[in-house]
Design a protein around this motif. Sequence first.
Motif, mmCIF file in Angstrom:
data_model
loop_
_atom_site.group_PDB
_atom_site.id
_atom_site.type_symbol
_atom_site.label_atom_id
_atom_site.label_comp_id
_atom_site.label_asym_id
_atom_site.label_seq_id
_atom_site.Cartn_x
_atom_site.Cartn_y
_atom_site.Cartn_z
ATOM 1 N N HIS A 1 -12.590 -4.955 2.969
ATOM 2 C CA HIS A 1 -11.740 -4.275 4.288
ATOM 3 C C HIS A 1 -10.150 -3.530 3.766
ATOM 4 C CE1 HIS A 1 -14.416 -2.965 8.126
ATOM 5 N NE2 HIS A 1 -15.278 -3.742 7.686
ATOM 6 N N THR A 2 -9.548 -5.256 3.558
ATOM 7 C CA THR A 2 -8.544 -5.056 2.964
ATOM 8 C C THR A 2 -7.858 -4.500 2.201
ATOM 9 O OG1 THR A 2 -8.042 -7.878 3.633
ATOM 10 C CG2 THR A 2 -6.589 -7.011 2.117
ATOM 11 N N VAL A 3 -8.980 -4.248 0.928
ATOM 12 C CA VAL A 3 -8.150 -3.116 -0.234
ATOM 13 C C VAL A 3 -8.658 -2.237 -0.250
ATOM 14 C CG1 VAL A 3 -9.462 -3.114 -2.184
ATOM 15 C CG2 VAL A 3 -9.093 -5.474 -1.701
ATOM 16 N N ILE A 4 -10.107 -1.765 0.474
ATOM 17 C CA ILE A 4 -9.511 -0.222 1.020
ATOM 18 C C ILE A 4 -8.786 -0.132 2.091
ATOM 19 C CG2 ILE A 4 -11.505 1.562 2.042
ATOM 20 C CD1 ILE A 4 -12.468 0.252 -0.929
ATOM 21 N N LEU A 5 -8.324 -0.764 3.465
ATOM 22 C CA LEU A 5 -7.456 0.336 4.111
ATOM 23 C C LEU A 5 -6.522 1.082 3.770
ATOM 24 C CD1 LEU A 5 -7.343 0.959 6.940
ATOM 25 C CD2 LEU A 5 -6.153 -1.026 7.012
ATOM 26 N N PRO A 6 -5.992 0.626 3.036
ATOM 27 C CA PRO A 6 -4.595 1.765 2.075
ATOM 28 C C PRO A 6 -4.864 2.927 1.849
ATOM 29 C CG PRO A 6 -3.954 -0.992 1.657
ATOM 30 C CD PRO A 6 -5.788 -0.380 1.990
ATOM 31 N N GLY B 1 6.272 -1.293 11.912
ATOM 32 C CA GLY B 1 7.635 -1.363 11.194
ATOM 33 C C GLY B 1 8.393 -0.465 9.922
ATOM 34 N N VAL B 2 7.634 0.219 9.101
ATOM 35 C CA VAL B 2 7.553 0.529 8.205
ATOM 36 C C VAL B 2 7.663 2.757 8.072
ATOM 37 C CG1 VAL B 2 6.510 -1.135 7.010
ATOM 38 C CG2 VAL B 2 4.807 1.214 7.652
ATOM 39 N N THR B 3 7.731 3.037 7.119
ATOM 40 C CA THR B 3 7.322 4.408 7.115
ATOM 41 C C THR B 3 6.481 4.891 6.687
ATOM 42 O OG1 THR B 3 9.411 4.593 4.908
ATOM 43 C CG2 THR B 3 10.307 4.403 7.179
ATOM 44 N N ASN B 4 6.048 4.362 5.792
ATOM 45 C CA ASN B 4 4.798 4.349 4.830
ATOM 46 C C ASN B 4 3.982 3.736 4.714
ATOM 47 O OD1 ASN B 4 2.348 4.647 2.455
ATOM 48 N ND2 ASN B 4 4.285 6.612 2.325
ATOM 49 N N ALA B 5 3.105 4.635 6.090
ATOM 50 C CA ALA B 5 1.368 3.378 6.967
ATOM 51 C C ALA B 5 0.574 2.940 4.954
ATOM 52 C CB ALA B 5 0.712 3.692 7.273
ATOM 53 N N ALA B 6 0.078 3.608 4.587
ATOM 54 C CA ALA B 6 -0.180 3.117 3.104
ATOM 55 C C ALA B 6 0.272 2.111 2.810
ATOM 56 C CB ALA B 6 -1.016 4.210 2.557
ATOM 57 N N GLN B 7 1.283 1.999 2.150
ATOM 58 C CA GLN B 7 2.180 1.577 1.416
ATOM 59 C C GLN B 7 2.456 -0.255 2.339
ATOM 60 O OE1 GLN B 7 5.738 3.501 0.121
ATOM 61 N NE2 GLN B 7 4.377 4.864 -1.302
ATOM 62 N N GLY B 8 2.599 0.261 3.194
ATOM 63 C CA GLY B 8 3.082 -0.970 4.681
ATOM 64 C C GLY B 8 2.593 -1.840 4.742
ATOM 65 N N ALA C 1 -9.021 2.241 -5.657
ATOM 66 C CA ALA C 1 -8.886 1.022 -5.317
ATOM 67 C C ALA C 1 -9.606 -0.172 -6.140
ATOM 68 C CB ALA C 1 -10.027 0.549 -3.600
ATOM 69 N N TRP C 2 -10.168 0.024 -7.380
ATOM 70 C CA TRP C 2 -10.598 -0.500 -8.048
ATOM 71 C C TRP C 2 -9.629 -1.292 -8.792
ATOM 72 C CZ3 TRP C 2 -10.774 -1.269 -13.352
ATOM 73 C CH2 TRP C 2 -11.489 -1.884 -13.739
ATOM 74 N N ALA C 3 -8.557 -0.629 -9.113
ATOM 75 C CA ALA C 3 -7.137 -0.807 -10.430
ATOM 76 C C ALA C 3 -5.980 -1.604 -9.356
ATOM 77 C CB ALA C 3 -7.211 0.640 -11.027
ATOM 78 N N GLY C 4 -6.069 -1.035 -7.954
ATOM 79 C CA GLY C 4 -5.300 -2.343 -7.191
ATOM 80 C C GLY C 4 -4.153 -1.095 -7.172
ATOM 81 N N THR C 5 -4.408 -0.039 -7.335
ATOM 82 C CA THR C 5 -2.925 0.870 -7.671
ATOM 83 C C THR C 5 -2.141 0.386 -6.117
ATOM 84 O OG1 THR C 5 -3.820 2.215 -8.861
ATOM 85 C CG2 THR C 5 -2.104 3.322 -7.906
ATOM 86 N N ARG C 6 -0.685 0.710 -6.208
ATOM 87 C CA ARG C 6 -0.550 0.935 -4.491
ATOM 88 C C ARG C 6 -0.437 2.865 -4.346
ATOM 89 N NH1 ARG C 6 5.882 1.383 -2.989
ATOM 90 N NH2 ARG C 6 6.088 0.401 -0.973
ATOM 91 N N PRO C 7 -0.841 3.096 -3.308
ATOM 92 C CA PRO C 7 -1.015 4.498 -2.719
ATOM 93 C C PRO C 7 0.418 4.697 -2.704
ATOM 94 C CG PRO C 7 -1.939 3.347 -1.160
ATOM 95 C CD PRO C 7 -1.376 1.591 -2.309
ATOM 96 N N GLU C 8 0.706 6.236 -2.793
ATOM 97 C CA GLU C 8 1.697 6.650 -2.722
ATOM 98 C C GLU C 8 2.057 7.247 -2.128
ATOM 99 O OE1 GLU C 8 1.755 10.093 -6.040
ATOM 100 O OE2 GLU C 8 1.141 8.603 -7.492
#
Length: 355
Positions: free
Chosen positions: A260-265, A287-294, A348-355
């Motif tokens: 869940h932690t990995v997939i959610l963003p 408290g952020v502007t980008n939810a996925a990145q937050g 998600a597999w690579a651990g890439t930060r969402p844009e």
Amino acid sequence: MLPFVYNALPARVIFGTGTLAQVVQELRNLGCSRAVVLTTPHQVEQGKAVKNLLGDLCVGLYTKATMHTPTDITDAAVSAVQELHADCLVAVGGGSTIGLGKAIALRTDLPQIVVPTTYAGSEATPIIGQTEDGVKTTQKTLKVLPEVIVYDVDLTLTLPSKMSVTSGVNAIAHAVEALYSKEANPVVNLLAQEGIKAIASALPIIIHERDTPSLREARSGALYGAWACGTCLGAVGMSLHHKLCHTLGGTFNLPHAETHTVILPHAIAYNTPYAADAIAKVASSLGVTNAAQGIFDLAKTLGGPYSLKELGMKEADLEKAADIAVRSPYPNPAPLEREKLLELLRNAWAGTRPE
């Protein structure tokens, strides 16, 4: 105000510090006197403590609860409970133990008292997920909704840091998907935003200020947030995020909260263009502007997992996971397109930060 439907679930909730002692009276209130205590193999000592607390009201301790609720474990547990002529289940632990209690209740109609020790939130839902032959399926029925939930902040004080992060983000996932659910309503929206804010505010204190006086208050806030988020999960339907996590957990045996932690963003990023208002509420609560990145940054900076690779997922299995995820239609804000889902899984597999 738009029209809406809201169904309140019939469960009794006791929240506080030192509330574990109230399990005895709650058992009596249910008219029960032959309880079986359930735990995982790792929480036997906590199970023994509850068994001793119950005294003559407890007839047994079953300690084989397992992640993803395999049906063969449930088969054995039901046989043990029936041999003991139990009239109540007391589940002590996180999602694995709560899941086993629900599975037993589904088959036997025994009442349940749940004592959560993590932030899983499933104790507040009439939803059960079970795994058979490598496939995890879920169903929603009031037969599995616990009659009583006893939240004792004391039992979470020693929850390991990494587990605190992953079970906390797991709980946040329930609230996120509730906000863009097709059954979303004003009551659930308020609970979802409250739950996200409570957990996201508490986790940094839990991780970075473990020996300060503020720890107990942070633990209390996180447990309260877990109840709020779990209540959201029980009240409305879930979408892409939960479908992917059930696929990855049931078929590839990945750990539940960590997945869940990995997939959610990435699920948030996938749905953002189609659920902008709901995702904006998530960002505001964080408290952020980008939810996925937050969400990604929150988990990563606190030491949580952020890639499927580190959870043991094989890159070669991503195609199969995408195929399973689109096999049966389910509600989701964004269209479910295999290639886009595959891209989500690869990120998600690579651990890439969402844009």
